[in-house]
Design a protein around this motif. Structure first.
Motif, PDB file in Angstrom:
ATOM      1  N   ASN A  87       0.653  -1.383   0.049  1.00 54.85           N
ATOM      2  CA  ASN A  87       0.116  -0.058  -0.249  1.00 54.85           C
ATOM      3  C   ASN A  87       1.049   1.334   0.052  1.00 54.85           C
ATOM      4  O   ASN A  87       1.035   1.855  -0.782  1.00 54.85           O
ATOM      5  N   ASP A  88       1.349   1.455   1.159  1.00 59.22           N
ATOM      6  CA  ASP A  88       2.268   2.813   1.135  1.00 59.22           C
ATOM      7  C   ASP A  88       3.582   2.487   1.443  1.00 59.22           C
ATOM      8  O   ASP A  88       4.054   1.247   1.847  1.00 59.22           O
ATOM      9  N   THR A 100       3.793  -0.937   3.763  1.00 56.08           N
ATOM     10  CA  THR A 100       2.689  -1.681   4.556  1.00 56.08           C
ATOM     11  C   THR A 100       1.908  -2.905   3.604  1.00 56.08           C
ATOM     12  O   THR A 100       1.952  -2.475   2.380  1.00 56.08           O
ATOM     13  N   THR A 102      -1.178  -4.310   3.182  1.00 58.08           N
ATOM     14  CA  THR A 102      -2.560  -4.228   3.853  1.00 58.08           C
ATOM     15  C   THR A 102      -3.271  -5.690   4.108  1.00 58.08           C
ATOM     16  O   THR A 102      -3.914  -5.789   5.134  1.00 58.08           O
ATOM     17  N   ASN A 130      -1.743   0.568   6.638  1.00 59.92           N
ATOM     18  CA  ASN A 130      -2.009   1.530   5.680  1.00 59.92           C
ATOM     19  C   ASN A 130      -0.652   2.432   5.660  1.00 59.92           C
ATOM     20  O   ASN A 130       0.232   2.194   4.953  1.00 59.92           O
ATOM     21  N   PHE A 147      -6.101   0.608   9.507  1.00 64.96           N
ATOM     22  CA  PHE A 147      -7.130   1.434   9.195  1.00 64.96           C
ATOM     23  C   PHE A 147      -8.255   1.428  10.125  1.00 64.96           C
ATOM     24  O   PHE A 147      -8.895   2.588  10.219  1.00 64.96           O
ATOM     25  N   ASP A 176      -5.143   7.292   6.598  1.00 62.11           N
ATOM     26  CA  ASP A 176      -4.539   6.759   5.519  1.00 62.11           C
ATOM     27  C   ASP A 176      -3.101   7.244   5.286  1.00 62.11           C
ATOM     28  O   ASP A 176      -2.246   6.598   5.798  1.00 62.11           O
ATOM     29  N   THR A 226      -6.365  10.911   0.575  1.00 62.84           N
ATOM     30  CA  THR A 226      -5.556   9.702   1.123  1.00 62.84           C
ATOM     31  C   THR A 226      -4.161   9.898   1.385  1.00 62.84           C
ATOM     32  O   THR A 226      -4.001   9.744   2.580  1.00 62.84           O
TER      33      THR A 226
END
Length: 231
Positions: A87-88, A100, A102, A130, A147, A176, A226
């Motif tokens: 994700n990030d 991450t 998720t 996240n 999250f 986020d 986001t």
């Protein structure tokens, strides 16, 4: 360093770069080197190289690019039989990259020295992991948002982790984007929360939030904020 913005496309499988005047061009072409939907993007403070999280139907990947867009490496993780979704991304001062996962409820990393994609710490579990941020300087600390609610603090030197302490009246739900700057975290919240950006002042040991300040809330320009970037 290049005074530019990088934008990843979830639907067009590409990365664009734009300057402050709005002049844009491709950084990575659609599906270049197997690039799929692009989520988090991070710039290495060590050498200015670019890391991007990308997920296809079968593979979760971390792409590593030169500042000019040339591919350095691609690190893949099969999404079957276990679910994974990168994700990030964040990169520490030593050039180590963290992402991450998720769907996997954890964090993976690529150490600069080994160049291998591995789980960060056995037993680290963050539901719907996240946002992710890392401190600069010696004894770095990693922060990971879950999250549903909460932020996990990871001591990268001791390889330990714990939930962050927070004051009454602060809701950390649906965080986020997450960023570290000057002893604070900046969090972007959406989903069930009223869309907002909040600054979280950390205690000296970084294990708790001492106070907080809402920077922006219910801005009509924010449909579903986001991630962001701090200059």
């Amino acid at each position: 360093r290049g005074n530019r913005f990088l934008f990843g496309s979830m639907t067009k499988s590409k990365i664009m770069q734009c300057d402050a005047a709005g002049n844009c061009r491709q950084f990575a072409a659609p599906e270049q080197n197997g690039l799929a939907e692009v989520l988090g993007i991070a710039v290495s403070p060590l050498d200015g190289s670019i890391w991007a999280a990308s997920n296809s139907a079968t593979t979760a990947s971390l792409f590593h690019f030169e500042p000019d867009g040339k591919l350095i490496a691609r690190h893949d993780l099969s999404r079957k039989p276990d679910p994974h979704l990168f994700n990030d991304v964040v990169v520490d001062a030593n050039g180590n990259a963290y992402s991450t996962d998720t769907s996997g409820r954890t964090v993976y990393w690529v150490a600069r020295e080994s160049g291998r994609l591995e789980p960060l710490i056995p037993g680290l579990r963050v539901v719907a992991a996240n946002g992710i941020a890392v401190t600069s300087g010696p004894n770095p600390t990693l922060f990971v948002s879950g999250f549903p609610d909460g932020i996990t603090v990871v001591d990268l030197t001791r390889r330990t982790f714990r939930g962050i302490g927070s004051p009454k009246g602060l809701c950390l739900a649906t965080t986020d984007g997450l960023y570290y700057t000057n002893g604070t975290l900046v969090a972007i919240q959406n989903g069930a929360m009223s869309p907002r950006v909040v600054r979280l002042h950390l205690s000296k040991d970084r294990n708790a939030i001492s106070r907080f300040r809402i920077l922006e809330r219910r801005n009509p320009l924010f449909d579903n904020p986001t991630t962001g970037a701090i200059n």
